[in-house]
Motif scaffolding. Sequence first.
Motif, short mmCIF file in Angstrom:
data_model
loop_
_atom_site.label_atom_id
_atom_site.label_comp_id
_atom_site.label_asym_id
_atom_site.label_seq_id
_atom_site.Cartn_x
_atom_site.Cartn_y
_atom_site.Cartn_z
N THR A 214 5.10 -32.32 43.57
CA THR A 214 4.54 -33.24 44.58
C THR A 214 5.17 -33.00 45.96
OG1 THR A 214 6.23 -34.95 44.36
CG2 THR A 214 4.38 -35.02 42.80
N ASP A 217 8.79 -33.69 46.03
CA ASP A 217 9.68 -32.58 45.65
C ASP A 217 9.97 -31.69 46.85
OD1 ASP A 217 9.78 -33.27 42.88
OD2 ASP A 217 7.75 -32.44 42.65
N MET A 280 2.02 -28.43 50.92
CA MET A 280 1.61 -28.17 49.53
C MET A 280 0.66 -26.97 49.54
SD MET A 280 3.32 -30.49 48.16
CE MET A 280 2.82 -30.36 46.44
N SER A 297 0.61 -26.97 40.60
CA SER A 297 0.64 -27.28 42.02
C SER A 297 1.96 -26.76 42.57
CB SER A 297 0.51 -28.79 42.28
OG SER A 297 1.59 -29.48 41.67
#
Length: 332
Positions: A214, A217, A280, A297
Motif C-alpha cells: 500500500t 508501505d 504506486m 501491487s
Amino acid sequence: MDPRIANTENLAALAELSTELLGKRSDLAQRKARLGQLAPDERREEGRRLNDEREALEAAITARRAELEAAERDARYDAERLDLTEVTETVRRGHVHLVTRAIEELEDTFVGMGFTVAEGPVVETDWYNFGALNFPAGHPARNMYDTLYVEFGEPESTLLRTHTSPVQVRVMEGKEPPIYSVMPGLTHRRDTTDASHLPNFHQIEGLVVDRGITFGDLAGTLEAFTRAYFGGDISSRLRPSYFPFTEPSAEYDITCVFCKGTGCRTCGRTGWLELGGCGMVHPNVLKNVGIDPEEWSGFAFGFGIERMALMRHGIDDIRELVTNDIRFLRQF
Ligand code: 2NL
C-alpha cells in the motif's frame, strides 16, 4: 678608500682584508716604521695622514662588518625558520569520490532494509526507457530536446537512459515478485549545466512489488530510509504529484538539512528540500512486464544521487562534484 672593503662577501674575507690593510705587514705599518727617518715637519704631517687613513679604514671596515653580520644573521634565520605550512613529501592516500561514496552508502542503507541491488545498461531502447513506463507516444520527454539519442536503428529508438527506471522494468521482466530492489546508476539528460543541474548524473530508484503493498508501505519505507541515511533529526513528507508510471504519485521532501526545518535561503523558507519522486506502480506498467495488477501491487521511488550528496555535505553547487579540483574533493 679601498673599494675592496665594500666588496667583501663575508666576515672571513673582511677579517683577512683588515689584516692586509691594518696589520704588521700593511702599507700603513711600513710607512709608520719609516716615520723616524723623516724630518720633524714631514714626520708630523705624515703622522697625521697615517692616523687619518687608519681611522678612515677602521670606520669603513666597522661599517662593512655590521652589514655583513646583519646579512649572515638574516641568512641563518632564513635557513633555520620552521615553516609550519610546508607540505611534506609523503605518499598521500586517495579516497573514493563523494558521489561514489554516496552510492555505496545508499546501497548499504537499502541493503540493511532488506533490498537487493540491481544494475542495467546505460544505452537503452525507447521501449525500456519510455514505452514500458506508460509514457504516451507524444510525451514531451520523448524528443531530442530532452533526451540524448544514439545513432543506431530507427531514429529515436536507441537512447541514453534518462532515469534508472529501465533497470526496474528489466528486473520485473526477469523475476517473479516479490521484488525488493534498488537500482543506482548513471543517467543522461539534455540539460544545460548550472548550480543545480548536470546533464550526466546518477539516480537511485527503488522498487517493491509484493502482495498487498500500500501507499502506507511506501511512506513508511521512505521515512525509515530518511532517518537511516540522514540521521534521526531529519524526517520526510510526501506531496501529491504526477508521473506517467505511478498512480498515485508524490514528491518526496526531507527536512531542510541546513536549517533543520526552521526555514532558510536554501529551502526557500519552507523548511523542506525536494529530493525525488515516488508513487504506486501504475497497473499499466505491471501489465507491460507481465505482472497481474490484480494479484500484485507495488511502489517505486527515484532520487538524484548528486543532490543527496550535496545535502549530506552542505555543498551549494552541484558543479563542484565534476570540476575535479583536488583541493575541493580532498575535504570529504
Ligand atoms: C524523480 C522521480 C521516480 C519512479 C521514479 C518507477 C519505476 C518503475 C515504475 C514506477 Cl519501473 N516508478 N520509478 C517512480 C516515481 C518517481 O523518480 O524525481 N527522480 C529523481
